[in-house]
Write a protein that holds these residues in place. Sequence first.
Motif: not given
Lengths: 362, 207
Positions: A226-240
């Motif tokens: 949630d916190l990183l949502d504003d920082v790492v944008k454009d779907g570059r943060l992926i949960i796996d």
Amino acid sequence: MYRTMKREEKAVYELRELYERFGYMPFKMSKFEEYDLYARNKDFLKSERVITFNDISGRLMALKPDVTLSIIKNTITQPGCVRKMHYAENVYRASGEDGFREIMQTGLECMGDVDLYDLCEVISLAAESLRIIDERYVIEISHMGIVSSLVQELNLSDEDRALVLQCVGAKNKDGIRQLCVGQNVDKIISLIDQHGRADQVMSELAPLCTNPDALKSLQELKAVTDLLDDVVKDGRLIIDFSIVNSMDYYNGIVFQGYISGLPSSVSSGGQYDKLMRRMSRDGKAVGFAIYLDQLQRLDRERRAYDVDTILLYDENADMRALSEAVRELSRKCSVSAQRALPEKMTSRRVLRFKDGGIDAND
Amino acid sequence: MINVALPKGRLGEKVYDMFARAGFECPSILENNRKLIFEGDKVCCFWVKPSDVAIYVERGAADVGVVGKDIILEYQPDVYEMLDLKLGACRMCVATKKDFHDDPEKTLRVATKFSRIARRYYAEKCRDIDIIHLNGSIELAPILGLSDVIVDIVETGKTLLENNLEPIETIVPISARLIANKAAYKFKTGEIGTLIRELNRQVNGND
């Protein structure tokens, strides 16, 4: 100066600047460390093989295969504070069957009273580091607590549990079904299938994380994403969940960075409170490393020539005029003054130095 | 576009048929010529030696590939093992001459192409062994007295039988697996995901 710098060299400078702007102090270490440090924590290292030798007094030393252990060893934590360190060091690791490789590595560690803010700062710096290297990056995040508590739910021997974890790392669903015959593996299989942005995956994760440990871990993962949502944008943060680091050292959040065009991860990190405890340090810790040696693969175009210009002169040439001509040329392009054409050197053009100046016919 | 490393030979041809049925065709591959790379609309295929498939995928020259479980166990490449295609089913066995009597006090001489698999298998049993690495005609070794047993792939067992050998232990069942490069999976998630879903439908008849 920048033009001739290789991508990995440029990255070292830019990353150092980034880390210092966020208050990370440089950590410099010697090439050697007592072997004992690595022997005691060999599972933490990617490979057990270390280059060792005896120093003058007979102590067994090692060429450093890792920086994190040395930083922990030299860090004293203070309640309420965090120690933030960055480094750029060469490490020596076993590679395949054929010996050792020198790997240029840069990274940072944050130790002490690490809280949600610190965790997010480190992950966002990892993302920013990747962006500096190449815009086409992805950072993948997992939580060891979720994986381990779902594996714990299965009734398995220690050996089989390790094998199931390996299968999670390889997304090998068939392997898990084979290892857990007669057991309900739906949850762990569904966990392997999860891959996507937090907003795509979170709703699928809730029904899987029913036991208290898994639930707590899921809440932590959610708070971080949630916190990183504003920082790492454009779907570059992926949960796996296929990032499986050693459970003896890592707990909590783990992450890995990939760059399009490179076949394996270029960055790896996570929270390693357990390693801190094993080394009798108070507090928590999180950090990451970036493997710079891979970056040379990103520069697809090879240099077309060794030098732009070869300037040929003969023994009668006026040395002062020649020296001036070479200096003049070198302001615009690379130049090599030679008396004969070197056999193996390639150049865009060959000029001749004649009668005190560059031959106009060239 | 997904780059696919297919294993040369009968298995590879069967696998290509599955890809085509999954909607990932590459018609030029059926032409009889000496080309090395074949381009379709969604995939770019190339034939490689079966034991090399894992290397192409691990190092990212191919995004996905099809390889026997034997190769995965032997080389342990750092890749995703996404699907059991259930093709080319056979098993990794210990085989020996029919009249062989094992003396556990002696070091067991093991001839094999699969040194790592053999070493791991006997290490678990705490058996002292001497590995003799061969590249082919493994069956000859026990017949000529070069080794006591062999560790090799057994499909029907016919070759063994004709040479008066028999499988005595099964180490692990083997079949073809779809593997994917870990980085390629991050950047081509959608395409690779569709391919796997379609292949899975053919193999297991569900999602």
